[in-house]
Design an enzyme around this catalytic site. Sequence first.
Site, PDB file in Angstrom:
ATOM      1  N   ARG A  74       0.852  -1.178   0.000  1.00 57.46           N
ATOM      2  CA  ARG A  74       0.000   0.000   0.000  1.00 57.46           C
ATOM      3  C   ARG A  74       0.894   1.236   0.000  1.00 57.46           C
ATOM      4  O   ARG A  74       1.693   1.416   0.916  1.00 57.46           O
ATOM      5  CB  ARG A  74      -0.897   0.003   1.241  1.00 57.46           C
ATOM      6  CG  ARG A  74      -1.697   1.269   1.373  1.00 57.46           C
ATOM      7  CD  ARG A  74      -2.582   1.304   2.626  1.00 57.46           C
ATOM      8  NE  ARG A  74      -3.245   2.594   2.675  1.00 57.46           N
ATOM      9  CZ  ARG A  74      -3.246   3.413   3.732  1.00 57.46           C
ATOM     10  NH1 ARG A  74      -2.692   3.044   4.869  1.00 57.46           N
ATOM     11  NH2 ARG A  74      -3.838   4.581   3.655  1.00 57.46           N
ATOM     12  N   HIS A 120      -2.988  10.857   0.842  1.00 55.68           N
ATOM     13  CA  HIS A 120      -2.401  10.667   2.174  1.00 55.68           C
ATOM     14  C   HIS A 120      -1.748  11.996   2.574  1.00 55.68           C
ATOM     15  O   HIS A 120      -0.548  12.076   2.785  1.00 55.68           O
ATOM     16  CB  HIS A 120      -1.421   9.496   2.170  1.00 55.68           C
ATOM     17  CG  HIS A 120      -1.175   8.889   3.527  1.00 55.68           C
ATOM     18  ND1 HIS A 120      -1.338   7.545   3.790  1.00 55.68           N
ATOM     19  CD2 HIS A 120      -0.776   9.440   4.708  1.00 55.68           C
ATOM     20  CE1 HIS A 120      -1.037   7.290   5.072  1.00 55.68           C
ATOM     21  NE2 HIS A 120      -0.695   8.425   5.641  1.00 55.68           N
ATOM     22  N   ASN A 166      -6.901   8.774   3.215  1.00 55.12           N
ATOM     23  CA  ASN A 166      -6.379   8.177   4.435  1.00 55.12           C
ATOM     24  C   ASN A 166      -6.752   9.023   5.643  1.00 55.12           C
ATOM     25  O   ASN A 166      -6.382  10.198   5.724  1.00 55.12           O
ATOM     26  CB  ASN A 166      -4.850   8.086   4.361  1.00 55.12           C
ATOM     27  CG  ASN A 166      -4.265   7.444   5.613  1.00 55.12           C
ATOM     28  OD1 ASN A 166      -4.444   6.245   5.848  1.00 55.12           O
ATOM     29  ND2 ASN A 166      -3.595   8.241   6.450  1.00 55.12           N
ATOM     30  N   GLU A 167      -7.496   8.437   6.571  1.00 57.83           N
ATOM     31  CA  GLU A 167      -7.783   9.047   7.866  1.00 57.83           C
ATOM     32  C   GLU A 167      -8.309  10.481   7.794  1.00 57.83           C
ATOM     33  O   GLU A 167      -7.641  11.422   8.214  1.00 57.83           O
ATOM     34  CB  GLU A 167      -6.524   9.020   8.747  1.00 57.83           C
ATOM     35  CG  GLU A 167      -6.022   7.615   9.012  1.00 57.83           C
ATOM     36  CD  GLU A 167      -4.842   7.587   9.979  1.00 57.83           C
ATOM     37  OE1 GLU A 167      -4.253   8.642  10.242  1.00 57.83           O
ATOM     38  OE2 GLU A 167      -4.519   6.501  10.475  1.00 57.83           O
ATOM     39  N   ASN A 308      -7.128   1.620   9.944  1.00 61.25           N
ATOM     40  CA  ASN A 308      -5.807   1.828  10.540  1.00 61.25           C
ATOM     41  C   ASN A 308      -5.975   1.782  12.042  1.00 61.25           C
ATOM     42  O   ASN A 308      -6.822   2.498  12.591  1.00 61.25           O
ATOM     43  CB  ASN A 308      -5.240   3.206  10.190  1.00 61.25           C
ATOM     44  CG  ASN A 308      -4.861   3.337   8.729  1.00 61.25           C
ATOM     45  OD1 ASN A 308      -4.917   2.376   7.977  1.00 61.25           O
ATOM     46  ND2 ASN A 308      -4.472   4.539   8.337  1.00 61.25           N
ATOM     47  N   TYR A 310      -3.772   1.200  15.929  1.00 58.09           N
ATOM     48  CA  TYR A 310      -2.474   1.070  16.580  1.00 58.09           C
ATOM     49  C   TYR A 310      -2.560   0.703  18.046  1.00 58.09           C
ATOM     50  O   TYR A 310      -1.663   0.086  18.582  1.00 58.09           O
ATOM     51  CB  TYR A 310      -1.692   2.399  16.449  1.00 58.09           C
ATOM     52  CG  TYR A 310      -1.183   2.645  15.042  1.00 58.09           C
ATOM     53  CD1 TYR A 310      -1.977   3.290  14.091  1.00 58.09           C
ATOM     54  CD2 TYR A 310       0.080   2.233  14.659  1.00 58.09           C
ATOM     55  CE1 TYR A 310      -1.522   3.504  12.797  1.00 58.09           C
ATOM     56  CE2 TYR A 310       0.549   2.443  13.366  1.00 58.09           C
ATOM     57  CZ  TYR A 310      -0.255   3.081  12.444  1.00 58.09           C
ATOM     58  OH  TYR A 310       0.205   3.277  11.165  1.00 58.09           O
ATOM     59  N   GLU A 374      -3.255  -0.245   8.102  1.00 56.78           N
ATOM     60  CA  GLU A 374      -2.052   0.124   8.855  1.00 56.78           C
ATOM     61  C   GLU A 374      -2.132  -0.457  10.251  1.00 56.78           C
ATOM     62  O   GLU A 374      -3.189  -0.410  10.883  1.00 56.78           O
ATOM     63  CB  GLU A 374      -1.915   1.654   9.045  1.00 56.78           C
ATOM     64  CG  GLU A 374      -1.470   2.415   7.834  1.00 56.78           C
ATOM     65  CD  GLU A 374      -1.395   3.925   8.101  1.00 56.78           C
ATOM     66  OE1 GLU A 374      -1.141   4.344   9.254  1.00 56.78           O
ATOM     67  OE2 GLU A 374      -1.609   4.683   7.140  1.00 56.78           O
ATOM     68  N   TRP A 424       2.523  -1.219   9.179  1.00 56.71           N
ATOM     69  CA  TRP A 424       3.130   0.107   9.078  1.00 56.71           C
ATOM     70  C   TRP A 424       4.409   0.076   9.886  1.00 56.71           C
ATOM     71  O   TRP A 424       4.331  -0.109  11.087  1.00 56.71           O
ATOM     72  CB  TRP A 424       2.189   1.193   9.599  1.00 56.71           C
ATOM     73  CG  TRP A 424       2.792   2.552   9.406  1.00 56.71           C
ATOM     74  CD1 TRP A 424       3.641   3.215  10.242  1.00 56.71           C
ATOM     75  CD2 TRP A 424       2.619   3.391   8.255  1.00 56.71           C
ATOM     76  NE1 TRP A 424       4.016   4.403   9.695  1.00 56.71           N
ATOM     77  CE2 TRP A 424       3.411   4.535   8.478  1.00 56.71           C
ATOM     78  CE3 TRP A 424       1.906   3.279   7.050  1.00 56.71           C
ATOM     79  CZ2 TRP A 424       3.497   5.580   7.541  1.00 56.71           C
ATOM     80  CZ3 TRP A 424       1.986   4.308   6.143  1.00 56.71           C
ATOM     81  CH2 TRP A 424       2.768   5.442   6.385  1.00 56.71           C
ATOM     82  N   GLU A 431       7.922  10.868  10.070  1.00 60.99           N
ATOM     83  CA  GLU A 431       6.730  10.629  10.890  1.00 60.99           C
ATOM     84  C   GLU A 431       6.023  11.955  11.217  1.00 60.99           C
ATOM     85  O   GLU A 431       5.826  12.326  12.361  1.00 60.99           O
ATOM     86  CB  GLU A 431       7.120   9.816  12.131  1.00 60.99           C
ATOM     87  CG  GLU A 431       6.039   9.510  13.155  1.00 60.99           C
ATOM     88  CD  GLU A 431       4.761   8.846  12.631  1.00 60.99           C
ATOM     89  OE1 GLU A 431       4.763   8.269  11.541  1.00 60.99           O
ATOM     90  OE2 GLU A 431       3.746   8.948  13.333  1.00 60.99           O
ATOM     91  N   TRP A 432       5.637  12.700  10.169  1.00 65.20           N
ATOM     92  CA  TRP A 432       4.841  13.921  10.294  1.00 65.20           C
ATOM     93  C   TRP A 432       5.406  14.858  11.370  1.00 65.20           C
ATOM     94  O   TRP A 432       6.599  15.141  11.373  1.00 65.20           O
ATOM     95  CB  TRP A 432       3.355  13.565  10.530  1.00 65.20           C
ATOM     96  CG  TRP A 432       2.822  12.615   9.504  1.00 65.20           C
ATOM     97  CD1 TRP A 432       2.424  11.327   9.714  1.00 65.20           C
ATOM     98  CD2 TRP A 432       2.658  12.832   8.081  1.00 65.20           C
ATOM     99  NE1 TRP A 432       2.012  10.750   8.528  1.00 65.20           N
ATOM    100  CE2 TRP A 432       2.139  11.641   7.523  1.00 65.20           C
ATOM    101  CE3 TRP A 432       2.875  13.914   7.218  1.00 65.20           C
ATOM    102  CZ2 TRP A 432       1.845  11.503   6.153  1.00 65.20           C
ATOM    103  CZ3 TRP A 432       2.585  13.774   5.865  1.00 65.20           C
ATOM    104  CH2 TRP A 432       2.080  12.600   5.361  1.00 65.20           C
TER     105      TRP A 432
HETATM  106  C1  GBH Z   1      -1.220   6.956  10.855  1.00 65.04           C
HETATM  107  O1  GBH Z   1      -1.990   7.794  11.663  1.00 65.04           O
HETATM  108  C2  GBH Z   1      -0.869   7.636   9.551  1.00 65.04           C
HETATM  109  O2  GBH Z   1      -1.757   7.253   8.514  1.00 65.04           O
HETATM  110  C3  GBH Z   1       0.540   7.376   9.104  1.00 65.04           C
HETATM  111  O3  GBH Z   1       0.879   8.231   8.053  1.00 65.04           O
HETATM  112  C4  GBH Z   1       1.467   7.505  10.295  1.00 65.04           C
HETATM  113  O4  GBH Z   1       2.819   7.442   9.948  1.00 65.04           O
HETATM  114  C5  GBH Z   1       1.115   6.395  11.265  1.00 65.04           C
HETATM  115  O5  GBH Z   1      -0.207   6.532  11.668  1.00 65.04           O
HETATM  116  C6  GBH Z   1       1.957   6.360  12.530  1.00 65.04           C
HETATM  117  O6  GBH Z   1       1.692   7.459  13.348  1.00 65.04           O
HETATM  118  O7  GBH Z   1      -2.827  13.686  18.750  1.00 65.04           O
HETATM  119  O8  GBH Z   1      -1.657  12.777  20.655  1.00 65.04           O
HETATM  120  O9  GBH Z   1      -3.089  11.349  19.337  1.00 65.04           O
HETATM  121  C7  GBH Z   1      -2.344   7.244  12.927  1.00 65.04           C
HETATM  122  C8  GBH Z   1      -3.220   8.176  13.732  1.00 65.04           C
HETATM  123  C9  GBH Z   1      -3.297  10.332  14.693  1.00 65.04           C
HETATM  124  C10 GBH Z   1      -1.697   8.811  15.479  1.00 65.04           C
HETATM  125  C11 GBH Z   1      -2.504  11.472  15.280  1.00 65.04           C
HETATM  126  C12 GBH Z   1      -0.900   9.931  16.088  1.00 65.04           C
HETATM  127  C13 GBH Z   1      -0.991  12.156  16.924  1.00 65.04           C
HETATM  128  C14 GBH Z   1      -0.756  12.110  18.388  1.00 65.04           C
HETATM  129  N1  GBH Z   1      -2.431   9.253  14.315  1.00 65.04           N
HETATM  130  N2  GBH Z   1      -1.768  11.037  16.436  1.00 65.04           N
HETATM  131  S1  GBH Z   1      -2.205  12.519  19.326  1.00 65.04           S
END
Ligand code: GBH
Length: 471
Positions: A74, A120, A166-167, A308, A310, A374, A424, A431-432
Amino acid sequence: MSLPNDFVWGYATASYQIEGSNEADGRGVSIWDTFSHIPGKTKDGGNGDVATNSYLRWEDDIESLKTYGAKAYRFSVAWPRIIPLGGRDDPVNPKGIEFYSKFIDGLLSAGIEPYVTLYHWDLPQALEDRYRGWLNKDEIVADFTNFSKICFEAFGDRVKNWITINEPWCVAVLGYGNGQCAPGRSSDRTKSQEGDSSTEPWIVGHHLMLAHAHAVKLYREQYKSKQGGQIGITLSFNWVMPYDDSPESQPVIQCAYSKLSNNWDFQDPVFRGRTSPLLKGILGNRLPEYSQEEWAVVKGSSDFFGLNTYSTSLVQEGGTDEFNGKVTTGFIKKDGTELAPPSHVNWLRTYPPGFRALLNWVWDNYKTPIYITENGYPARGENEMSVEEVVHDAERITYFSGMLENLAKAKTEDGVDVRGYFAWSLLDNFEWADGYDTRFGVTYVDFQTQKRYPKDSSDFLKKVRWQSRRS
Ligand code: GBH
């Protein structure tokens, strides 16, 4: 554990997080180029100028996928590579098309099925400048649909799996609510000179839904029968549990379930054709209404549920953050014990039974085939380790092993229709807002030399894949 032979095993990435080469071959500027170059917006000052340089090293990525035994990959298409200025009357960039076209061919000849995300998060900056991007309904819906059409035309003969957006929650809330992601708008004037966190995320959420749904409508009407693919959306969810067992805590969990930390504005419109009553209760007339014509396009606009996920959080009553459903989330139980030990980031901990529960919840509520688009883990302190240390990522293996065991149980014992799993991520990447401080890869990347080193978890996932096949 046993899973059918046609279960889809793969890895996921996204264009801005890996490609680099931001000016190569006529690529336009994206809102993430702009945002990540503003001092203070990313933790370590990092940006996607180089990332893992996958625009140049795409053959290495395919090699890794082959070595790891992946059946599917993906990745996302960078809109500013395809249409540098973004709009429906702007020129298409043949070099951009060529890049993804040869990449797709490379995957297919390696026996790897492409799963392509159209958005994305890397919106062309020109659309932000021209009409404020996602805030402008008519323009963005028409331009996203046009961009999607160009992708269906150029790649749809070979790409059979499409993910529109995405999201959307992250785009809306992080981009327009708390200002943590591009374009970084917020009511908080220390973060942004413009923006209104009380209205813009919901307006943008509405427009994201419409853009997604119009791309799907177009695909279904003009491409699906001749190209034979499927198309859907990816939402992000984390499982939630009450932080204690008392009966008084149970109502709050109902509330948390209805929003499942992130996605209340999206799953009900797409899969049920309604806005979430809970969200309506909190937002009142700040929640945009869908017209009848809009509902006709949005309802049922996804062939599958792209998920997605985690982590799992504990919730308790109280809290003022409406993006978080006005509940408090954390990892410490009422009795003071922790749900699980910390990872590298404060929002993610390893709690595999939550994954099984989430899969059941999504299936029971939405009865739509699920792809885990993910799922992955940032092991602690990988940035500070030597290569010799970092490749032995036991913490990440513990995570994957628990998650996959629970996925298999959900599928084989509970009857949840989950069809694929994308870890993922293929490799450590940008990582943003965390920049390069947080590493999610099963491949270690030395960002000085761009050398790649497989971590033990890549081997673990390969073995699981082979051992899980039903004979
Ligand atoms: C995904 O987002 C993304 O699609 C991907 O690009 C990214 O690399 C991956 O996760 C790993 O992070 O505001 O304190 O919760 C997952 C959802 C939402 C998780 C925003 C992290 C920021 C911290 N993300 N969140 S908080």
